[in-house]
Scaffold this motif. Structure first.
Motif, PDB file in Angstrom:
ATOM      1  N   VAL A 254       0.855  -1.180   0.000  1.00 47.72           N
ATOM      2  CA  VAL A 254       0.000   0.000   0.000  1.00 47.72           C
ATOM      3  C   VAL A 254       0.895   1.235   0.000  1.00 47.72           C
ATOM      4  CG1 VAL A 254      -1.772   1.296   1.248  1.00 47.72           C
ATOM      5  CG2 VAL A 254      -1.805  -1.214   1.283  1.00 47.72           C
ATOM      6  N   SER A 255       0.697   2.127  -0.948  1.00 50.51           N
ATOM      7  CA  SER A 255       1.449   3.383  -0.952  1.00 50.51           C
ATOM      8  C   SER A 255       0.653   4.432  -0.185  1.00 50.51           C
ATOM      9  CB  SER A 255       1.723   3.862  -2.384  1.00 50.51           C
ATOM     10  OG  SER A 255       0.517   4.087  -3.080  1.00 50.51           O
ATOM     11  N   ILE A 256       1.367   5.232   0.596  1.00 51.12           N
ATOM     12  CA  ILE A 256       0.757   6.334   1.340  1.00 51.12           C
ATOM     13  C   ILE A 256       1.589   7.585   1.087  1.00 51.12           C
ATOM     14  CG2 ILE A 256       0.027   7.247   3.573  1.00 51.12           C
ATOM     15  CD1 ILE A 256      -0.115   4.496   4.673  1.00 51.12           C
ATOM     16  N   GLY A 257       0.920   8.662   0.704  1.00 54.56           N
ATOM     17  CA  GLY A 257       1.652   9.897   0.475  1.00 54.56           C
ATOM     18  C   GLY A 257       0.852  11.105   0.901  1.00 54.56           C
ATOM     19  N   PHE A 258       1.585  12.117   1.364  1.00 58.08           N
ATOM     20  CA  PHE A 258       0.970  13.391   1.751  1.00 58.08           C
ATOM     21  C   PHE A 258       1.474  14.490   0.825  1.00 58.08           C
ATOM     22  CE2 PHE A 258       1.231  17.409   4.179  1.00 58.08           C
ATOM     23  CZ  PHE A 258      -0.126  17.612   4.382  1.00 58.08           C
ATOM     24  N   SER A 259       0.564  15.313   0.297  1.00 61.48           N
ATOM     25  CA  SER A 259       0.891  16.480  -0.511  1.00 61.48           C
ATOM     26  C   SER A 259       1.704  16.062  -1.749  1.00 61.48           C
ATOM     27  CB  SER A 259       1.623  17.513   0.347  1.00 61.48           C
ATOM     28  OG  SER A 259       1.666  18.773  -0.281  1.00 61.48           O
ATOM     29  N   GLN A 260       2.943  16.548  -1.911  1.00 63.53           N
ATOM     30  CA  GLN A 260       3.774  16.092  -3.020  1.00 63.53           C
ATOM     31  C   GLN A 260       3.882  14.572  -3.028  1.00 63.53           C
ATOM     32  OE1 GLN A 260       7.762  17.572  -3.336  1.00 63.53           O
ATOM     33  NE2 GLN A 260       7.136  19.552  -4.172  1.00 63.53           N
TER      34      GLN A 260
ATOM     35  N   ALA B 198       2.537   8.982  -4.960  1.00 63.22           N
ATOM     36  CA  ALA B 198       1.825   7.724  -4.713  1.00 63.22           C
ATOM     37  C   ALA B 198       0.774   7.477  -5.793  1.00 63.22           C
ATOM     38  CB  ALA B 198       1.180   7.751  -3.332  1.00 63.22           C
ATOM     39  N   TYR B 199       0.111   8.535  -6.245  1.00 68.68           N
ATOM     40  CA  TYR B 199      -0.851   8.423  -7.350  1.00 68.68           C
ATOM     41  C   TYR B 199      -0.162   7.920  -8.614  1.00 68.68           C
ATOM     42  CZ  TYR B 199      -3.122  10.322 -11.536  1.00 68.68           C
ATOM     43  OH  TYR B 199      -3.620  10.492 -12.799  1.00 68.68           O
ATOM     44  N   ARG B 200       0.985   8.515  -8.962  1.00 68.91           N
ATOM     45  CA  ARG B 200       1.699   8.112 -10.168  1.00 68.91           C
ATOM     46  C   ARG B 200       2.149   6.659 -10.078  1.00 68.91           C
ATOM     47  NH1 ARG B 200       1.220  11.082 -14.640  1.00 68.91           N
ATOM     48  NH2 ARG B 200       2.978   9.830 -15.365  1.00 68.91           N
TER      49      ARG B 200
ATOM     50  N   LEU C 156      -4.047   8.603  -0.433  1.00 69.47           N
ATOM     51  CA  LEU C 156      -3.598   9.910  -0.902  1.00 69.47           C
ATOM     52  C   LEU C 156      -4.138  10.982   0.038  1.00 69.47           C
ATOM     53  CD1 LEU C 156      -4.363   9.431  -4.719  1.00 69.47           C
ATOM     54  CD2 LEU C 156      -2.385   8.630  -3.391  1.00 69.47           C
ATOM     55  N   LEU C 157      -3.241  11.593   0.794  1.00 70.60           N
ATOM     56  CA  LEU C 157      -3.609  12.585   1.797  1.00 70.60           C
ATOM     57  C   LEU C 157      -3.264  13.974   1.274  1.00 70.60           C
ATOM     58  CD1 LEU C 157      -2.093  10.669   4.851  1.00 70.60           C
ATOM     59  CD2 LEU C 157      -4.454  10.577   4.021  1.00 70.60           C
TER      60      LEU C 157
END
Length: 217
Positions: A100-106, A111-113, A127-128
C-alpha cells in the motif's frame, strides 16, 4: 538516483501482512510519514522514503520543485522516481506481499503516479491532500490529454482501491487540482473520497479513523 529510507519490517509477520511504502510532503522527511502511520497501523511493516531533493539552507526535502509550473517535467520526474522505487521494492523480495502506498501532498501525487503506472505492484493507495499535475499545461491541453502512459487502458474487473482525503480549508492545493485528480482516479480506480470541514492542508484524527476503515484494520 540515491534514496534514504527508514524501514521497519518484522520477519515474523504473515506473508499476507501489508507493507506500507510512504512518501512525505514538501519540506519534510521520511519521519513525517512514520508518525502518521503510527496513528493508522502502528505495528505494521513499512518503508518510508526521503525525497531526493534537499532544500539547501531551508531544511527538509522534496520530490520535485514546488515552484515549477512545468507539469510535464514534474510528471516525468515522478515517473522516474517511481520506476526506481519499484525496482528497489523488487530487489527486496517484498513484492509478493500486499503493498500500500501512502503519500501526503507532493508525496500523495507521487503515490498516485506509482499506482497509475505500476498497478501490478501496489494493491491500494492512500492519498492525503495530494497535489496534482496531470491537468492543463502551458499549451492549453486539459484532462482529455492526460498521459496515455497511465493505466487507463489496463482496466481490469478489480480496479485499484484508493483513499482520497482533503481538508475543506486547504488553500495549498487549488480546488481545480482536487477536482482533476478525482476525475482521473475515477477512470481506473475505486475511490473512497473524503472532505474534512475544519481541516486545511493537513491531516486529522477523523481522517486517520477513515483510513483505518478503508484498510479494514
Amino acid at each position: 538516483m540515491r534514496f534514504t529510507t527508514i524501514s521497519s519490517i518484522e520477519t515474523d509477520h504473515r506473508s499476507d501482512a501489508k507493507l506500507y511504502v510512504m512518501f512525505h510532503g514538501y519540506g519534510n522527511d521520511e519521519t513525517e510519514m512514520i508518525r502518521m502511520l503510527g496513528a493508522i497501523d502502528p505495528d505494521a511493516d513499512y518503508m518510508s522514503v526521503r525525497g531526493p531533493i534537499r532544500r539547501e539552507g531551508q531544511g527538509g526535502n522534496a520530490w520535485y520543485d514546488s515552484g515549477s509550473d512545468d507539469n510535464a517535467a514534474i510528471r516525468d520526474r515522478c515517473s522516474a522516481v517511481g520506476d526506481d522505487i519499484v525496482d528497489m521494492l523488487d530487489a527486496t523480495a517484498m513484492h509478493d506481499r500486499p503493498v500500500v502506498s501512502i503519500g501526503f501532498s507532493q508525496g500523495g501525487y507521487l503515490a498516485y503516479r506509482l499506482l497509475a503506472e505500476h498497478p501490478d505492484v501496489f494493491d491500494a493507495a492512500v492519498l492525503l491532500s495530494p497535489s496534482f499535475h496531470d491537468g492543463a499545461d502551458d499549451d492549453g491541453d486539459g484532462d482529455e490529454e492526460i498521459e496515455e502512459s497511465l493505466v487507463v487502458e489496463q482496466i481490469t474487473d478489480q480496479p485499484s482501491r484508493v483513499f482520497l482525503g482533503y481538508g475543506a480549508l486547504d488553500t495549498r492545493v487549488p480546488a481545480e487540482q482536487q477536482e482533476a485528480i478525482g476525475r482521473s482516479l475515477a477512470r481506473f480506480a475505486d475511490v473512497d473520497a473524503h472532505v474534512y470541514p475544519d481541516m486545511g492542508h493537513d491531516v486529522c484524527e477523523q481522517e486517520f479513523a477513515d483510513v483505518r476503515h478503508f484498510l479494514a484494520l
